[in-house]
Motif scaffolding. Structure first.
Motif, mmCIF file in Angstrom:
data_model
loop_
_atom_site.group_PDB
_atom_site.id
_atom_site.type_symbol
_atom_site.label_atom_id
_atom_site.label_comp_id
_atom_site.label_asym_id
_atom_site.label_seq_id
_atom_site.Cartn_x
_atom_site.Cartn_y
_atom_site.Cartn_z
ATOM 1 N N LYS A 11 0.898 -1.212 -0.006
ATOM 2 C CA LYS A 11 -0.010 -0.007 0.120
ATOM 3 C C LYS A 11 0.879 1.348 -0.045
ATOM 4 C CE LYS A 11 -4.032 2.065 2.150
ATOM 5 N NZ LYS A 11 -5.006 2.012 3.280
ATOM 6 N N GLN A 12 0.473 2.284 -0.762
ATOM 7 C CA GLN A 12 1.240 3.588 -0.744
ATOM 8 C C GLN A 12 1.579 4.143 0.662
ATOM 9 O OE1 GLN A 12 -0.740 6.984 -2.644
ATOM 10 N NE2 GLN A 12 1.183 7.553 -3.242
ATOM 11 N N GLY A 13 2.675 4.385 0.902
ATOM 12 C CA GLY A 13 2.959 4.648 2.323
ATOM 13 C C GLY A 13 3.522 3.721 3.032
ATOM 14 N N GLU A 14 3.421 2.770 2.859
ATOM 15 C CA GLU A 14 3.875 1.445 3.647
ATOM 16 C C GLU A 14 5.218 0.878 2.950
ATOM 17 O OE1 GLU A 14 0.994 -1.478 4.047
ATOM 18 O OE2 GLU A 14 -0.219 -0.033 5.210
ATOM 19 N N GLU A 15 6.202 0.124 3.577
ATOM 20 C CA GLU A 15 7.412 -0.500 3.167
ATOM 21 C C GLU A 15 7.019 -1.934 3.046
ATOM 22 O OE1 GLU A 15 10.625 1.058 5.072
ATOM 23 O OE2 GLU A 15 10.223 3.157 4.939
ATOM 24 N N LYS A 16 6.231 -2.642 3.605
ATOM 25 C CA LYS A 16 6.236 -3.988 3.425
ATOM 26 C C LYS A 16 5.508 -4.603 2.367
ATOM 27 C CE LYS A 16 5.470 -7.767 6.639
ATOM 28 N NZ LYS A 16 5.108 -8.282 7.938
ATOM 29 N N LEU A 17 5.861 -5.458 1.508
ATOM 30 C CA LEU A 17 5.127 -6.429 0.767
ATOM 31 C C LEU A 17 4.500 -7.532 1.298
ATOM 32 C CD1 LEU A 17 8.012 -6.681 -2.043
ATOM 33 C CD2 LEU A 17 5.787 -5.364 -2.203
ATOM 34 N N TYR A 18 3.326 -7.593 0.563
ATOM 35 C CA TYR A 18 2.510 -8.832 1.193
ATOM 36 C C TYR A 18 2.154 -9.754 0.369
ATOM 37 C CZ TYR A 18 1.699 -5.755 5.091
ATOM 38 O OH TYR A 18 1.611 -4.646 6.229
ATOM 39 N N ASN A 19 2.186 -11.110 0.475
ATOM 40 C CA ASN A 19 1.794 -12.017 -0.582
ATOM 41 C C ASN A 19 0.205 -11.831 -1.000
ATOM 42 O OD1 ASN A 19 4.032 -13.412 -0.857
ATOM 43 N ND2 ASN A 19 3.365 -14.799 0.748
ATOM 44 N N GLN A 20 -0.041 -12.084 -2.200
ATOM 45 C CA GLN A 20 -1.438 -11.444 -2.566
ATOM 46 C C GLN A 20 -1.951 -12.499 -3.608
ATOM 47 O OE1 GLN A 20 -2.910 -8.944 -1.716
ATOM 48 N NE2 GLN A 20 -4.584 -9.467 -3.357
ATOM 49 N N SER A 21 -3.439 -12.352 -3.519
ATOM 50 C CA SER A 21 -4.088 -13.177 -4.504
ATOM 51 C C SER A 21 -4.543 -12.279 -5.646
ATOM 52 C CB SER A 21 -5.400 -13.730 -3.737
ATOM 53 O OG SER A 21 -6.497 -12.549 -3.395
ATOM 54 N N LEU A 22 -5.358 -12.723 -6.566
ATOM 55 C CA LEU A 22 -5.832 -11.972 -7.830
ATOM 56 C C LEU A 22 -6.992 -11.219 -7.572
ATOM 57 C CD1 LEU A 22 -4.958 -14.592 -10.307
ATOM 58 C CD2 LEU A 22 -3.706 -12.735 -9.825
ATOM 59 N N VAL A 23 -7.238 -10.890 -6.364
ATOM 60 C CA VAL A 23 -8.416 -9.827 -6.117
ATOM 61 C C VAL A 23 -7.928 -8.297 -5.448
ATOM 62 C CG1 VAL A 23 -10.456 -9.740 -4.581
ATOM 63 C CG2 VAL A 23 -9.600 -11.783 -5.409
ATOM 64 N N THR A 24 -8.456 -7.310 -5.783
ATOM 65 C CA THR A 24 -8.054 -6.054 -5.376
ATOM 66 C C THR A 24 -8.534 -5.899 -3.983
ATOM 67 O OG1 THR A 24 -9.944 -5.019 -6.215
ATOM 68 C CG2 THR A 24 -8.363 -5.143 -7.692
ATOM 69 N N PRO A 25 -7.818 -5.227 -3.341
ATOM 70 C CA PRO A 25 -8.024 -5.017 -1.950
ATOM 71 C C PRO A 25 -9.564 -4.248 -1.564
ATOM 72 C CG PRO A 25 -6.132 -3.990 -2.288
ATOM 73 C CD PRO A 25 -6.803 -4.466 -3.570
ATOM 74 N N SER A 26 -10.170 -4.342 -0.399
ATOM 75 C CA SER A 26 -11.430 -3.890 -0.244
ATOM 76 C C SER A 26 -11.270 -2.295 0.297
ATOM 77 C CB SER A 26 -12.256 -4.650 1.075
ATOM 78 O OG SER A 26 -11.484 -4.941 2.296
ATOM 79 N N GLU A 27 -10.424 -1.990 0.891
ATOM 80 C CA GLU A 27 -9.845 -0.560 1.407
ATOM 81 C C GLU A 27 -9.368 0.257 0.369
ATOM 82 O OE1 GLU A 27 -6.793 1.227 4.296
ATOM 83 O OE2 GLU A 27 -7.588 -0.807 5.018
ATOM 84 N N GLN A 28 -9.943 1.402 0.280
ATOM 85 C CA GLN A 28 -9.561 2.337 -0.872
ATOM 86 C C GLN A 28 -8.192 2.825 -0.609
ATOM 87 O OE1 GLN A 28 -12.047 5.878 -0.881
ATOM 88 N NE2 GLN A 28 -13.794 4.797 -1.580
ATOM 89 N N GLY A 29 -7.544 3.280 -1.602
ATOM 90 C CA GLY A 29 -6.149 3.560 -1.565
ATOM 91 C C GLY A 29 -5.272 3.326 -2.789
ATOM 92 N N VAL A 30 -3.855 3.573 -2.906
ATOM 93 C CA VAL A 30 -3.282 3.356 -3.976
ATOM 94 C C VAL A 30 -2.413 2.222 -3.680
ATOM 95 C CG1 VAL A 30 -1.393 4.284 -5.225
ATOM 96 C CG2 VAL A 30 -3.179 5.873 -4.803
#
Length: 144
Positions: free
Chosen positions: A98-117
Protein backbone atom coordinates in the motif's frame (compact mmCIF):
# COMPACT_ATOMS: atom_id res chain seq x y z
CA UNK A 1 8.86 -52.06 -51.58
CA UNK A 2 9.43 -52.66 -47.85
CA UNK A 3 12.40 -50.32 -47.82
CA UNK A 4 10.34 -47.55 -49.44
CA UNK A 5 7.47 -48.03 -46.94
CA UNK A 6 9.94 -48.03 -44.04
CA UNK A 7 11.57 -44.83 -45.37
CA UNK A 8 8.19 -43.09 -45.75
CA UNK A 9 7.17 -44.16 -42.24
CA UNK A 10 10.49 -42.97 -40.77
CA UNK A 11 10.25 -39.58 -42.50
CA UNK A 12 6.60 -39.17 -41.43
CA UNK A 13 7.45 -39.96 -37.81
CA UNK A 14 10.35 -37.49 -37.87
CA UNK A 15 8.09 -34.73 -39.21
CA UNK A 16 5.44 -35.38 -36.56
CA UNK A 17 7.94 -35.49 -33.69
CA UNK A 18 9.71 -32.27 -34.71
CA UNK A 19 6.51 -30.35 -35.38
CA UNK A 20 4.91 -31.36 -32.06
CA UNK A 21 7.88 -30.87 -29.77
CA UNK A 22 7.81 -27.92 -27.35
CA UNK A 23 10.57 -25.43 -27.84
CA UNK A 24 11.83 -24.09 -24.53
CA UNK A 25 13.79 -21.30 -26.12
CA UNK A 26 13.66 -17.67 -25.15
CA UNK A 27 12.56 -15.37 -27.93
CA UNK A 28 13.49 -11.73 -28.13
CA UNK A 29 16.08 -9.89 -26.11
CA UNK A 30 13.81 -9.08 -23.15
CA UNK A 31 11.16 -11.06 -21.27
CA UNK A 32 7.57 -10.67 -22.44
CA UNK A 33 5.32 -8.26 -20.57
CA UNK A 34 2.17 -9.86 -19.16
CA UNK A 35 -1.31 -8.54 -19.78
CA UNK A 36 -3.12 -7.53 -16.58
CA UNK A 37 -6.87 -7.24 -17.10
CA UNK A 38 -9.64 -6.23 -14.73
CA UNK A 39 -13.24 -5.92 -15.95
CA UNK A 40 -12.08 -5.56 -19.60
CA UNK A 41 -9.59 -2.82 -18.66
CA UNK A 42 -5.90 -3.45 -19.38
CA UNK A 43 -3.66 -2.20 -16.57
CA UNK A 44 -0.24 -0.82 -17.67
CA UNK A 45 2.68 -3.01 -16.60
CA UNK A 46 6.35 -2.07 -16.30
CA UNK A 47 9.17 -4.62 -16.61
CA UNK A 48 11.73 -4.52 -13.81
CA UNK A 49 14.86 -6.52 -13.07
CA UNK A 50 15.26 -9.60 -15.25
CA UNK A 51 17.60 -12.33 -16.46
CA UNK A 52 16.81 -13.31 -20.04
CA UNK A 53 19.99 -14.22 -21.94
CA UNK A 54 21.49 -11.33 -20.01
CA UNK A 55 20.55 -9.66 -16.75
CA UNK A 56 19.36 -6.08 -16.16
CA UNK A 57 18.81 -4.32 -12.83
CA UNK A 58 15.98 -1.84 -12.25
CA UNK A 59 14.65 -0.08 -9.14
CA UNK A 60 12.08 -1.89 -7.02
CA UNK A 61 8.49 -0.83 -6.49
CA UNK A 62 7.22 1.85 -5.97
CA UNK A 63 10.07 3.66 -7.80
CA UNK A 64 9.58 1.59 -10.96
CA UNK A 65 5.97 2.75 -11.37
CA UNK A 66 6.18 6.27 -9.93
CA UNK A 67 5.63 7.89 -13.36
CA UNK A 68 2.57 5.77 -14.14
CA UNK A 69 -0.88 7.09 -13.29
CA UNK A 70 -2.69 4.52 -11.11
CA UNK A 71 -5.50 2.66 -12.85
CA UNK A 72 -8.73 3.27 -10.93
CA UNK A 73 -10.44 -0.03 -10.06
CA UNK A 74 -13.35 -1.14 -7.88
CA UNK A 75 -12.77 -2.88 -4.56
CA UNK A 76 -12.70 -6.68 -4.32
CA UNK A 77 -12.56 -7.23 -8.07
CA UNK A 78 -10.75 -10.15 -9.62
CA UNK A 79 -8.00 -9.46 -12.13
CA UNK A 80 -6.12 -11.77 -14.46
CA UNK A 81 -2.46 -12.08 -15.43
CA UNK A 82 -1.81 -13.53 -18.89
CA UNK A 83 1.45 -14.26 -20.64
CA UNK A 84 0.79 -14.38 -24.38
CA UNK A 85 4.06 -16.17 -24.96
CA UNK A 86 5.25 -19.77 -25.10
CA UNK A 87 6.71 -21.16 -22.97
CA UNK A 88 4.69 -19.59 -20.18
CA UNK A 89 6.30 -19.02 -16.79
CA UNK A 90 6.49 -22.14 -14.64
CA UNK A 91 5.96 -20.07 -11.48
CA UNK A 92 4.37 -16.69 -10.77
CA UNK A 93 4.13 -14.95 -7.40
CA UNK A 94 2.44 -11.64 -6.62
CA UNK A 95 3.14 -9.16 -3.84
CA UNK A 96 1.25 -5.97 -2.91
CA UNK A 97 2.30 -2.83 -1.06
CA UNK A 98 0.00 0.00 0.00
CA UNK A 99 1.21 3.53 -0.75
CA UNK A 100 3.10 4.88 2.24
CA UNK A 101 4.00 1.42 3.58
CA UNK A 102 7.25 -0.46 3.11
CA UNK A 103 6.19 -4.07 3.51
CA UNK A 104 5.18 -6.38 0.69
CA UNK A 105 2.39 -8.86 1.29
CA UNK A 106 1.69 -12.05 -0.63
CA UNK A 107 -1.39 -11.41 -2.70
CA UNK A 108 -4.20 -13.15 -4.50
CA UNK A 109 -5.79 -11.97 -7.74
CA UNK A 110 -8.41 -9.81 -6.00
CA UNK A 111 -8.14 -6.06 -5.44
CA UNK A 112 -8.21 -4.86 -1.81
CA UNK A 113 -11.46 -3.85 -0.13
CA UNK A 114 -9.93 -0.72 1.41
CA UNK A 115 -9.58 2.43 -0.70
CA UNK A 116 -6.10 3.63 -1.55
CA UNK A 117 -3.19 3.33 -3.96
CA UNK A 118 -1.54 -0.08 -4.20
CA UNK A 119 1.66 -1.21 -5.87
CA UNK A 120 1.95 -4.75 -7.18
CA UNK A 121 5.06 -6.74 -8.00
CA UNK A 122 4.97 -9.90 -10.10
CA UNK A 123 7.84 -12.38 -10.01
CA UNK A 124 7.71 -14.67 -13.07
CA UNK A 125 10.12 -17.59 -13.43
CA UNK A 126 10.75 -19.90 -16.33
CA UNK A 127 12.34 -23.10 -15.02
CA UNK A 128 12.42 -25.90 -17.57
CA UNK A 129 15.07 -28.53 -18.35
CA UNK A 130 17.15 -26.31 -20.60
CA UNK A 131 15.61 -22.93 -19.79
CA UNK A 132 16.07 -20.82 -16.67
CA UNK A 133 14.99 -17.18 -16.68
CA UNK A 134 13.14 -14.72 -14.48
CA UNK A 135 11.61 -11.28 -14.59
CA UNK A 136 9.94 -8.84 -12.22
CA UNK A 137 7.05 -6.63 -13.26
CA UNK A 138 5.13 -3.86 -11.50
CA UNK A 139 1.81 -2.07 -11.81
CA UNK A 140 -0.18 0.39 -9.73
CA UNK A 141 -3.90 0.62 -9.02
CA UNK A 142 -6.15 2.93 -7.04
CA UNK A 143 -9.14 1.37 -5.31
CA UNK A 144 -12.11 3.73 -5.12
Amino acid sequence: MRKIMFLILAIGTLIIVTSCSDKNELEGTKPPIPVINLDSVDIPVVRGTYCWYECAEYPSIPEIVEKIEPTVVPATSKFTISFLYTPRPSNISIARMKQGEEKLYNQSLVTPSEQGVYYYEIDARWNYDDLVADSYYAFVIEVK
